[in-house]
Design an enzyme around this catalytic site. Structure first.
Site, short mmCIF file in Angstrom:
data_model
loop_
_atom_site.label_atom_id
_atom_site.label_comp_id
_atom_site.label_asym_id
_atom_site.label_seq_id
_atom_site.Cartn_x
_atom_site.Cartn_y
_atom_site.Cartn_z
N LYS A 1 0.82 -1.22 0.00
CA LYS A 1 0.00 0.00 0.00
C LYS A 1 0.85 1.27 0.00
O LYS A 1 0.40 2.30 -0.49
CB LYS A 1 -0.98 0.00 1.19
CG LYS A 1 -2.07 -1.06 1.03
CD LYS A 1 -3.29 -0.79 1.88
CE LYS A 1 -4.40 -1.77 1.53
NZ LYS A 1 -5.63 -1.59 2.25
N LYS B 1 -5.40 -8.44 -5.84
CA LYS B 1 -6.58 -8.63 -5.00
C LYS B 1 -7.71 -7.69 -5.43
O LYS B 1 -7.45 -6.53 -5.76
CB LYS B 1 -6.18 -8.32 -3.55
CG LYS B 1 -7.19 -8.76 -2.52
CD LYS B 1 -6.77 -8.31 -1.13
CE LYS B 1 -7.01 -6.84 -0.90
NZ LYS B 1 -7.30 -6.44 0.47
N LYS C 1 -11.73 -2.40 -2.84
CA LYS C 1 -12.66 -1.27 -3.03
C LYS C 1 -11.93 -0.03 -3.53
O LYS C 1 -12.53 0.83 -4.13
CB LYS C 1 -13.41 -0.84 -1.78
CG LYS C 1 -13.28 -1.60 -0.55
CD LYS C 1 -14.11 -0.95 0.56
CE LYS C 1 -14.00 -1.79 1.80
NZ LYS C 1 -12.65 -1.73 2.40
N1 AQP Z 1 -10.29 -9.59 -2.45
C1 AQP Z 1 -10.56 -10.11 -1.25
N2 AQP Z 1 -10.75 -11.44 -1.12
C2 AQP Z 1 -11.05 -11.98 0.10
N3 AQP Z 1 -11.19 -11.25 1.22
C3 AQP Z 1 -11.03 -9.92 1.12
N4 AQP Z 1 -11.12 -8.92 2.02
C4 AQP Z 1 -10.89 -7.74 1.41
N5 AQP Z 1 -10.65 -7.93 0.11
C5 AQP Z 1 -10.73 -9.28 -0.11
C6 AQP Z 1 -11.44 -9.13 3.43
O1 AQP Z 1 -12.38 -8.13 3.83
C7 AQP Z 1 -12.13 -7.78 5.20
C8 AQP Z 1 -12.04 -6.32 5.40
O2 AQP Z 1 -11.20 -5.68 4.51
P1 AQP Z 1 -10.90 -4.14 4.67
O3 AQP Z 1 -11.80 -3.35 3.83
O4 AQP Z 1 -10.88 -3.74 6.08
O5 AQP Z 1 -9.44 -4.02 4.15
P2 AQP Z 1 -8.79 -4.60 2.88
O6 AQP Z 1 -8.42 -6.02 3.11
O7 AQP Z 1 -7.66 -3.66 2.55
O8 AQP Z 1 -9.94 -4.54 1.79
P3 AQP Z 1 -10.00 -3.69 0.49
O9 AQP Z 1 -11.30 -3.92 -0.18
O10 AQP Z 1 -8.76 -3.93 -0.31
O11 AQP Z 1 -10.04 -2.22 1.09
P4 AQP Z 1 -9.19 -0.96 0.67
O12 AQP Z 1 -9.27 -0.89 -0.81
O13 AQP Z 1 -9.86 0.18 1.35
O14 AQP Z 1 -7.81 -1.18 1.16
C9 AQP Z 1 -10.85 -8.51 5.62
O15 AQP Z 1 -11.23 -9.65 6.35
C10 AQP Z 1 -10.22 -8.87 4.32
O16 AQP Z 1 -9.43 -10.04 4.44
#
Ligand code: AQP
Length: 331
Positions: free
Chosen positions: A111, A193, A196
């Site tokens: 990140k 991955k 969002k």
């Molecule tokens: N692509 C994914 N596949 C499986 N699990 C996922 N999670 C997120 N993306 C995937 C799971 O969702 C939970 C919360 O995630 P988060 O939003 O707190 O943080 P993140 O993992 O960084 O998710 P994003 O969507 O990628 O958010 P942004 O873009 O804001 O950084 C966790 O349990 C995670 O494992």
């Protein structure tokens, strides 16, 4: 007491990754564990947020939890920032966490990008706040997606270090990385991955996407030039095929091998058509319920207020114990 804690950042509309990697797996614990699910708004500030949108995004995540089957009458749903103990415990844990442990965290490296000097301290310390989120409630089980595995291991290390220094206090939580789709990949790049915050909306399915949007995104999903294999071993170096078949396997409720056999020799368009179909069937009721709940902000806020009270009472007990163990003056 078996207790489950997990949360999601309100950084945008939740994706299929959040749903399959996290929320969907929480449901299984509702009647066997005490469950606490939060919106990680403190975490969300590791990336600049629009203050005018944040409150609505938080309600949207709460609506997604409830619409996906998280029953608020048997679980607590709350805002991370409503319980100051998250920040306080994070600070105390910062003070016993060696920098070397944080330097190993791959999510920070991903990140922060190339210019790490410009990354903010919050992004670097994110895993310690996550440890505090979990340890504050003495969670026994933490259901998360595969990308959070390393952070969970760090949480266990921090809990162990605290216990060793100040005496047995924290439970070492078990990571629960469940289901067929523990890491849902981007629709535009099967090696990244689904996220969002990916700049391309075509890279993800949002829980708020309507049927036409889902169909369009799946149609445009990246594919490769070869017919689909009849064997899951042959998916190893075909990330896009693997990702789409994996997602199909979850929603069609069939083992991956059976899905491979179903599309053996076919081109991507057959798989994409079937995948769009099962996705629309599964996600439309969730979207409809989210829209309904978003029109009832007072109901959502009432649930968050109840969740806050429950979370505050558990957090107060843990903080009292931590203060006592760390020798804080009591007056
Ligand atoms: N692509 C994914 N596949 C499986 N699990 C996922 N999670 C997120 N993306 C995937 C799971 O969702 C939970 C919360 O995630 P988060 O939003 O707190 O943080 P993140 O993992 O960084 O998710 P994003 O969507 O990628 O958010 P942004 O873009 O804001 O950084 C966790 O349990 C995670 O494992």
């Amino acid at each position: 007491m078996k207790r489950v804690v997990s949360g999601i950042q309100p950084t945008g509309s939740l994706t299929l990754g959040n749903y399959l990697g996290a929320i969907r797996n929480w449901i299984a614990f509702l009647h066997t564990h005490e469950c606490l699910f939060f919106m990680a708004d403190l975490h969300s500030w590791t990336v600049l947020q629009d203050p005018a949108k944040l409150a609505e995004q938080c309600r949207l995540v709460a609506a997604a939890y409830i619409a996906s089957g998280i029953d608020p009458t048997v679980s607590s749903i709350f805002m991370q920032s409503h319980v100051a103990g998250h920040s306080e415990l994070a600070w105390l844990l910062n003070c016993i966490t060696p920098l070397g442990w944080l330097n190993r965290m791959t999510q920070f490296k991903d990140k922060a990008g190339k210019d790490k000097e410009k990354a903010n301290l919050g992004l670097y310390a994110y895993p310690v706040l996550m440890a505090a989120d979990i340890l504050l409630y003495k969670a026994t089980h933490v259901p998360v997606g595969d990308d959070q595995k390393q952070h969970l291991e760090l949480t266990r290390d921090i809990a162990g270090a605290f216990n060793q220094t100040f005496g047995e206090t924290f439970i070492l939580p078990e990571p629960m990385i469940l289901g067929q789709a523990t890491r849902v990949m981007s629709l535009r790049d099967g090696t990244a991955k689904m996220s969002k915050s990916d700049p391309s909306d075509l890279s993800r399915i949002n829980l708020m996407d309507d049927a036409d949007t889902i169909i369009k995104k799946i149609k445009k999903a990246k594919s490769d030039a070869f017919p689909l294999p009849g064997n899951s071993d042959d998916l190893a170096d075909r990330p896009e095929a693997k990702n789409l078949l994996n997602i199909y396997s979850v929603f069609a409720d069939k083992p991956l091998l059976q899905c491979c056999l179903e599309f053996e020799g076919a081109n991507f368009s057959a798989l994409k058509e079937a995948l769009a179909d099962v996705l629309v069937t599964a996600l439309t009721p969730i979207r409809t319920e989210m829209v309904r709940l978003m029109n009832e902000p007072h109901y959502l806020d009432k649930i968050l207020a109840q969740g806050k009270d429950k979370a505050l009472s558990i957090a107060a007990e843990t903080l009292k114990e931590v203060h006592q163990k760390m020798g804080m003056l009591k007056v």
